[in-house]
Design an enzyme around this catalytic site. Structure first.
Site, PDB file in Angstrom:
ATOM      1  N   CYS A   1       0.835  -1.216   0.000  1.00 58.37           N
ATOM      2  CA  CYS A   1       0.000   0.000   0.000  1.00 58.37           C
ATOM      3  C   CYS A   1       0.867   1.262   0.000  1.00 58.37           C
ATOM      4  CB  CYS A   1      -0.937   0.012   1.194  1.00 58.37           C
ATOM      5  SG  CYS A   1      -0.355  -0.967   2.573  1.00 58.37           S
TER       6      CYS A   1
ATOM      7  N   ASP B   1      -4.684 -11.658   3.258  1.00 61.90           N
ATOM      8  CA  ASP B   1      -5.542 -11.388   2.101  1.00 61.90           C
ATOM      9  C   ASP B   1      -6.047 -12.654   1.411  1.00 61.90           C
ATOM     10  OD1 ASP B   1      -5.018  -8.773   2.635  1.00 61.90           O
ATOM     11  OD2 ASP B   1      -3.921  -8.354   0.785  1.00 61.90           O
TER      12      ASP B   1
ATOM     13  N   HIS C   1       8.738  -3.052   6.567  1.00 62.32           N
ATOM     14  CA  HIS C   1       8.643  -2.781   8.004  1.00 62.32           C
ATOM     15  C   HIS C   1       9.928  -3.182   8.714  1.00 62.32           C
ATOM     16  CE1 HIS C   1       4.640  -1.435   7.765  1.00 62.32           C
ATOM     17  NE2 HIS C   1       4.195  -2.562   7.274  1.00 62.32           N
TER      18      HIS C   1
END
Lengths: 449, 449
Positions: free
Chosen positions: B46, B281, B64
């Site tokens: 994203c 997902d 991350h």
């Protein structure tokens, strides 16, 4: 000569005017009479610091609606600068600006007298330049005083005291902030107020904690503020030492007060006296965390109480569920939010609080404007119920405290908070929102406790 | 030669890495092996639009944690650029970068294969300059392509399509946005998307709604995009036409899929196959409003599913309650948030929706930076249950959508929403928060319906 009204509302603040408007919406043919002591109705005293700081340009901007809207559009009879000097079963006696008095018989009465500043009983508070802020008129006086002041003491470091300090620095004043307690903001825990104290000092506020004001001195006009630890030359002093419910009318009517000192009401805003209701800062409500009566002199609570009282006065069923004391303020570059119980209060209420405090990014780390935010969550060690939360950061605090407010009010557990479906996108939050991170850490602590 | 692992995780995205980390925290002595097709783990696709728009400076910023954190600090065995080519009861066969293959026997397996771009089957998608964004490698390729592009078509006006349009305009591209449906953002109702459409046009995006892409043409490299209504010269095309769950591995293992097409799991993230879990997902979850299975391919949901799957894999009891599809995005100067059901969807789900849409100030009207915000609330006419909400404004949307998300997830009624104790102070909100105003209006409509 006595007049007749279906409903008399005493106090034209947010609760009173919301209630009056709602009665007229339900009962267009009823005579609804409002008595307001000041020149304004539907005012927002919480805007006064921003008026002094020049962000609100005029007093009129702090008024939600001018009197005309209530009289002409809504058909309410509004008397400003009118004081209720006597009250009893079925009647009130009002004194008007011109000194005349009149008696009104009512079927139903709403006590919406709000709160009054609580000023310490010390010598010198009658001096010129010693100010309190509750009415809009007092703000006009304060602005005049400030125009000739360089050094200003603010006594009391709650929301209003801090907002004053911030706004006074903005207009170039030297601010001396004096607080009786060892920390600013008694509605937060000490570990969180430390962040606020740093921000005050960083912005040039002279901060005196743990210091009791003994006296204001001066020759007609305040020149010095004397505390138990020192004395400070000042040109003006604000007392922002909290408020107390304005219960004089309630006492005249023999209405029962609750444990907090505010008027005791049920969920419909009825007092113990038939036909007498109370709403706004003068009334108690239920703390949704403790289930006990509590007092939240905050505008959104007052408005919603007025909404409920309006329906009740009109003869409809409506109930106010209670509140959790959610509040937010801006202190220079810091946003400070809180809801529910502090850790200290939780202990007093018989909970076994466990807390977690984390610091995290407010947005995706690479996104411009991402800053650090500190979140403290407090839960009951036995049940995992989320009891309260405090959030301090440069940005994005409202988004977190509002979500936490709803969770606390719904008596959610920390695990429910963790699984909250909070929104994510890089400009707004990291993928693990600071609230979720804090809940995760607190879940870990609860598992060990 | 076959290896043995306690847990195999297929897919190193947010769900997979969260789960793997949690297994190692519970079971430090277990062998946990992750296979990830791309070069990166724990990445945030994203963030790609912001990388293309220059807000994130490097691909590494979208990660991350680097692989090293997982391998060295957490003791997880991570294989990047490794693909699972075969799987069956108790084993997987992985192919590595160097072409070698190895079989791993597992006690427990997590399917965390995520979602894949859903690209229309039309001629020309193999041309150079035709791009999709799902892996970080694809972002690097896209950035190179863009450096030589002036006119860029974005096909699909969901979150990613809109964020791409915004970021491409920021770096000076001419953007042609083509959407099959009559409106942008299918997760919002039409009355709200109109605000977004205006903002796109105001910012120079050439917006084509109700238009179907038929073909991309060019000589090796894309030069034109052909629709049912016209053709446009372009230097690059992004397909942001949504995603589908990547279920190839699930199919190899004979795992059951649900009504949404994603893998069906229970609250512990277990599939119908003993020892096989799915999260992120690739998996379905429960829609807390309808109580039915639903598919929310959103990073915060994926992360929390991974958190639950990690505990389940380690043999501990943990459950994921479900989600409400809360999301937010920024489209030029507009913030757009949504949660729960749209009005259109509510009808399909058998509710009798009643809605209210209001526009209100985001702060005290006098406070600098106060802007207008539009809030739409949707409730069930029979029960008053709050089913969904949409908020569009220049500022403060996260604060409202997060509170509304919690209310919707808790199946609060509109009256409970109205009595929410949302925070107020002039720099943050008007005394009647826009959410409260919308709830008040909707309460009135519900009373009449």
């Amino acid at each position: 000569m006595s007049e007749k009204a279906n409903v008399v509302v005493v106090g034209g603040g947010p609760a009173g005017m919301t209630a009056a408007s709602r009665v007229k919406r339900f009962r267009p043919d009823w005579r609804v009479v409002v008595f307001e002591r000041s020149r304004y109705v539907s005012y927002a005293p919480c805007g006064i610091p921003y008026f002094l700081g020049g962000l609100a340009k005029s007093i009129e901007e702090l008024v939600h609606y001018p009197v005309r809207v209530f009289t002409e559009e809504r058909g309410i009879e509004v008397h400003t600068e009118a004081e209720v000097v006597e009250a009893g079963e079925g009647y009130v006696r009002a004194r008007f600006k011109d000194g005349t008095e009149r008696t009104y018989e009512w079927d139903k009465l709403l006590i919406a007298t709000g709160a009054r500043p609580r000023i310490p009983r010390i010598p010198g508070t009658e001096l010129k330049g010693v100010l309190t802020l509750r009415t809009l008129e007092s703000a006009e006086e304060a602005k005049r005083t400030l125009s000739q002041a360089e050094r200003v003491a603010v006594v009391g470091a709650g929301y209003i005291g801090l907002e004053l300090a911030d706004n006074l620095v903005r207009i170039g004043k030297k601010v001396i902030l004096i607080e009786l307690l060892p920390h600013v903001m008694p509605t937060l825990d000490y570990d969180m107020t430390a962040l606020v104290e740093n921000e005050l000092v960083r912005n040039g506020v002279e901060l005196h904690l743990n210091e009791t004001v003994k006296e204001a001195t001066g020759n007609g006009k305040v020149e010095k503020i004397v505390t138990d630890k020192g004395e400070y030359r000042v040109d003006a002093v604000f007392f922002a030492t909290g408020v107390a419910p304005e219960t004089a009318l309630a006492e005249m009517l023999g209405v029962k007060k609750g444990i907090t000192g505010a008027v005791s009401v049920d969920a419909s805003m009825s007092t113990n006296k038939e036909g007498v209701y109370a709403a706004g800062d003068v009334a108690e409500t239920v703390n949704l965390v403790t289930g006990k009566p509590d007092w939240f002199p905050l505008a959104p609570v007052a408005n919603k109480m007025g909404y409920v009282a309006g329906a009740s006065l009109a003869g409809f069923k409506e109930t106010f569920p209670g509140a959790v004391g959610t509040a937010i303020t801006k202190v220079f570059g810091l946003e400070v939010g809180r809801t529910g119980l502090t850790e200290e209060r939780a202990v007093k209420e018989g909970f076994k609080p466990v807390s977690a405090t984390i610091t995290a990014n407010t947005r995706a780390s690479y996104y411009p404007g991402s800053t650090r935010m500190t979140v403290k969550l407090i839960a009951d060690g036995s049940t995992g119920q989320l009891l309260g939360a405090q959030v301090v950061g440069a940005d994005g605090v409202l988004a977190r405290i509002n979500a936490l407010s709803v969770l606390v009010a719904k008596r959610a557990t920390v695990r429910e908070a963790f699984f909250s479906d909070l929104a994510y996108a890089p400009p707004f939050a990291p993928v693990w929102d600071p609230v979720i991170v804090a809940a995760r850490v607190l879940l870990g602590k609860l598992a060990q406790s």
